[in-house]
Design a protein around this motif. Structure first.
Motif, PDB file in Angstrom:
ATOM      1  N   ARG A  42       2.100  -1.377   5.613  1.00 50.72           N
ATOM      2  CA  ARG A  42       2.115  -2.826   5.526  1.00 50.72           C
ATOM      3  C   ARG A  42       3.389  -3.346   4.839  1.00 50.72           C
ATOM      4  O   ARG A  42       3.983  -2.663   4.023  1.00 50.72           O
ATOM      5  CB  ARG A  42       0.895  -3.265   4.716  1.00 50.72           C
ATOM      6  CG  ARG A  42       0.316  -4.592   5.143  1.00 50.72           C
ATOM      7  CD  ARG A  42      -1.173  -4.601   4.875  1.00 50.72           C
ATOM      8  NE  ARG A  42      -1.733  -5.930   4.846  1.00 50.72           N
ATOM      9  CZ  ARG A  42      -2.021  -6.650   5.921  1.00 50.72           C
ATOM     10  NH1 ARG A  42      -1.768  -6.164   7.116  1.00 50.72           N
ATOM     11  NH2 ARG A  42      -2.553  -7.836   5.795  1.00 50.72           N
TER      12      ARG A  42
ATOM     13  N   TYR B 173       5.095  -6.509   2.510  1.00 52.02           N
ATOM     14  CA  TYR B 173       4.748  -7.560   1.547  1.00 52.02           C
ATOM     15  C   TYR B 173       5.988  -8.371   1.179  1.00 52.02           C
ATOM     16  O   TYR B 173       6.996  -7.805   0.765  1.00 52.02           O
ATOM     17  CB  TYR B 173       4.153  -6.941   0.269  1.00 52.02           C
ATOM     18  CG  TYR B 173       2.832  -6.246   0.527  1.00 52.02           C
ATOM     19  CD1 TYR B 173       1.637  -6.957   0.509  1.00 52.02           C
ATOM     20  CD2 TYR B 173       2.790  -4.887   0.838  1.00 52.02           C
ATOM     21  CE1 TYR B 173       0.429  -6.339   0.783  1.00 52.02           C
ATOM     22  CE2 TYR B 173       1.589  -4.253   1.116  1.00 52.02           C
ATOM     23  CZ  TYR B 173       0.411  -4.984   1.085  1.00 52.02           C
ATOM     24  OH  TYR B 173      -0.785  -4.362   1.358  1.00 52.02           O
TER      25      TYR B 173
ATOM     26  N   THR C 225       7.108 -15.261   7.339  1.00 55.55           N
ATOM     27  CA  THR C 225       5.932 -14.482   6.949  1.00 55.55           C
ATOM     28  C   THR C 225       6.231 -13.022   7.307  1.00 55.55           C
ATOM     29  O   THR C 225       7.238 -12.726   7.943  1.00 55.55           O
ATOM     30  CB  THR C 225       4.669 -14.918   7.710  1.00 55.55           C
ATOM     31  OG1 THR C 225       4.787 -14.455   9.072  1.00 55.55           O
ATOM     32  CG2 THR C 225       4.476 -16.415   7.683  1.00 55.55           C
ATOM     33  N   GLU C 226       5.317 -12.138   6.930  1.00 56.82           N
ATOM     34  CA  GLU C 226       5.505 -10.722   7.244  1.00 56.82           C
ATOM     35  C   GLU C 226       5.468 -10.493   8.748  1.00 56.82           C
ATOM     36  O   GLU C 226       5.918  -9.444   9.232  1.00 56.82           O
ATOM     37  CB  GLU C 226       4.453  -9.855   6.551  1.00 56.82           C
ATOM     38  CG  GLU C 226       4.619  -9.752   5.030  1.00 56.82           C
ATOM     39  CD  GLU C 226       3.986 -10.906   4.258  1.00 56.82           C
ATOM     40  OE1 GLU C 226       3.518 -11.880   4.903  1.00 56.82           O
ATOM     41  OE2 GLU C 226       3.946 -10.825   3.008  1.00 56.82           O
TER      42      GLU C 226
ATOM     43  N   SER D 264      -2.632 -12.658  -2.374  1.00 60.94           N
ATOM     44  CA  SER D 264      -4.043 -12.342  -2.140  1.00 60.94           C
ATOM     45  C   SER D 264      -4.328 -10.840  -2.196  1.00 60.94           C
ATOM     46  O   SER D 264      -5.358 -10.433  -2.716  1.00 60.94           O
ATOM     47  CB  SER D 264      -4.516 -12.955  -0.819  1.00 60.94           C
ATOM     48  OG  SER D 264      -3.771 -12.408   0.240  1.00 60.94           O
ATOM     49  N   GLU D 265      -3.418 -10.008  -1.678  1.00 57.38           N
ATOM     50  CA  GLU D 265      -3.725  -8.564  -1.625  1.00 57.38           C
ATOM     51  C   GLU D 265      -3.233  -7.799  -2.844  1.00 57.38           C
ATOM     52  O   GLU D 265      -3.769  -6.754  -3.186  1.00 57.38           O
ATOM     53  CB  GLU D 265      -3.125  -7.944  -0.352  1.00 57.38           C
ATOM     54  CG  GLU D 265      -3.768  -8.489   0.909  1.00 57.38           C
ATOM     55  CD  GLU D 265      -3.269  -7.787   2.171  1.00 57.38           C
ATOM     56  OE1 GLU D 265      -2.727  -6.666   2.085  1.00 57.38           O
ATOM     57  OE2 GLU D 265      -3.431  -8.380   3.255  1.00 57.38           O
TER      58      GLU D 265
ATOM     59  N   ARG E 148       0.469 -13.229   1.240  1.00 55.75           N
ATOM     60  CA  ARG E 148      -0.167 -11.908   1.346  1.00 55.75           C
ATOM     61  C   ARG E 148      -0.070 -11.156   0.016  1.00 55.75           C
ATOM     62  O   ARG E 148      -1.026 -10.505  -0.410  1.00 55.75           O
ATOM     63  CB  ARG E 148       0.499 -11.095   2.456  1.00 55.75           C
ATOM     64  CG  ARG E 148      -0.047  -9.693   2.551  1.00 55.75           C
ATOM     65  CD  ARG E 148       0.642  -8.866   3.623  1.00 55.75           C
ATOM     66  NE  ARG E 148       0.312  -9.329   4.955  1.00 55.75           N
ATOM     67  CZ  ARG E 148       0.829  -8.808   6.079  1.00 55.75           C
ATOM     68  NH1 ARG E 148       1.697  -7.812   5.998  1.00 55.75           N
ATOM     69  NH2 ARG E 148       0.495  -9.276   7.258  1.00 55.75           N
ATOM     70  N   SER E 149       1.081 -11.247  -0.647  1.00 49.50           N
ATOM     71  CA  SER E 149       1.240 -10.558  -1.937  1.00 49.50           C
ATOM     72  C   SER E 149       0.322 -11.178  -2.987  1.00 49.50           C
ATOM     73  O   SER E 149      -0.232 -10.477  -3.835  1.00 49.50           O
ATOM     74  CB  SER E 149       2.693 -10.619  -2.411  1.00 49.50           C
ATOM     75  OG  SER E 149       3.511  -9.890  -1.525  1.00 49.50           O
TER      76      SER E 149
END
Ligand code: NAD
Ligand code: TYD
Length: 337
Positions: free
Chosen positions: A232, A234, A134-135, A284-285, A281-282
């Motif tokens: 951030r 991604y 994960t990130e 959803s964001e 994350r990519s």
């Protein structure tokens, strides 16, 4: 929006410039030093919406000229091949670390509104049979290439923290697609299979990579440019894990080459066993998902190389032959010949 793409004559950079053109962006600066991996032919046919600048990212004066008036920098220029970094890491540190530092400083002075640092999942290190990065996974690079990219990412994030530069970092898994220089696994296998030459597989061929079509990666970079939050990271991944042997065998089938072209050769030192990323994350964001499934994308890629020998044959000159001999010894002695 004036966008500067570094590494624009390379594999991913040229696919990204093509996508930007297709989306109607018309103030593009395509910057590249044209190392062995950079090929101006990769940008053929894009017309006058693209201004090509031949420059080295380590040259602060040239970077200041190139970035003047730019709103965004998409930074892809790098030494990118793990095997070359194992033989000689110096150029990797010079371009990937020092070059990135020069570019970050220049971008800050130029007041750019977004700096996308295009990085790799290799900065996270190696996985066992299960799990995903994960990130929030800590950087734990294991090859000189990955270490130089991790250093560059951290510098980019430090420029956000310290100087407020609006940096976004992307970390993607292994790309395949058109215009990839024939030294990495997929294009190397394709051009050798098309020529009926043996294909070198490191170790037992069980190492796993998560393959993503280059266009899906490029859509991710643009989503990060437009919707990513400064500071951030991604992740992007294709969700298509395969062993190297599975990939090589699939390519041999698609090219109609015999299965017995596979040659198991000495393993790569420090060979990372497996990469896989969680790209939640990519999703959803950034509202990003990969669109091309591996079977379709790989078949299209093989077709592209079969239909464009005029693109790759000129790349297989004496310098390339010398590299192949150095890297693979007897297995590759007749590569591309
Ligand atoms: P590539 O080797 O095909 O292209 C790199 C380009 O950078 C070349 O055109 C080269 O001429 C240029 N370049 C090198 N040194 C330079 C310098 N000092 N100044 C200016 N230009 C220079 O690599 P690629 O596969 O297209 O990768 C592009 C970026 O994406 C890299 O930063 C890489 O780390 C990252 N990345 C690649 C993958 C992958 O699977 N290929 C995956 C994730 C991230
Ligand atoms: P590569 O395309 O070099 O990408 P990376 O090392 O960045 O993942 O290699 C992909 C996988 O294929 C990796 O596990 C090493 C393996 N490989 C071979 O087995 N033979 C080869 O000739 C090459 C270049 C790679």
């Amino acid at each position: 929006m004036r966008i500067v793409v570094t590494g624009a004559a390379g594999f991913i950079g040229s696919n990204l410039v093509r996508l930007l053109c297709a989306e109607g962006e018309d103030e593009l600066v395509a910057l590249d030093a044209l190392t062995y991996a950079g090929n101006p032919a990769n940008l053929d046919g894009l017309g006058d919406r693209v201004r090509f600048v031949r420059a080295d990212i380590r040259d602060a004066g040239l970077m200041a000229d190139a970035l003047a008036g730019a709103q965004a920098v998409l930074h892809l220029a790098a030494e990118s091949h793990v095997d070359r970094s194992i033989r000689d890491a110096r150029g990797f540190l010079e371009t990937n670390v020092i070059g990135t530092q020069v570019l970050l400083d220049t971008a800050r002075a130029a007041g750019v509104e977004r700096f996308v640092q295009v990085s790799t999942d290799e900065v996270y290190g190696s996985l066992g049979e299960s799990g995903q990065f994960t990130e929030d996974s800590p950087p734990a690079p294991r090859s000189p290439y990955a270490a130089s990219k991790a250093a560059a990412d951290l510098l980019a994030l430090a420029h956000h923290t310290t100087h407020g530069l609006p940096v976004v970092v992307t970390r993607c898994s292994n790309n395949y697609g058109p215009y990839q220089f024939p030294e990495k696994l997929i294009p190397l296998t394709i051009v050798r299979a098309l020529a009926g030459e043996p294909v070198p597989v490191y170790g037992d061929g069980r190492n796993v990579r998560d393959w993503i079509h280059v266009e899906d990666h490029c859509r991710g970079i643009l989503a990060a440019l437009r919707h990513g939050r400064p500071g951030r990271v991604y992740n992007f991944g294709g969700g298509a894990e395969r062993t190297n042997l599975e990939m090589v065998r699939a390519i041999l089938r698609l090219t109609g080459a015999p299965a017995d072209l596979v040659r198991f050769v000495a393993d790569r030192p420090g060979h990372d066993f497996r990469y896989a990323v969680d790209a939640g994350r990519s999703r959803s964001e950034l509202d990003w998902v990969p669109r091309t499934d591996l079977e379709t994308g790989l078949a299209e890629t093989v077709r592209w190389y079969r239909d464009h020998p005029g693109w790759w044959r000129p790349l297989l000159g004496p310098e390339y032959q010398a590299y192949i001999r150095r890297q693979y010894g007897g297995v590759g002695a007749d590569a591309g010949g």
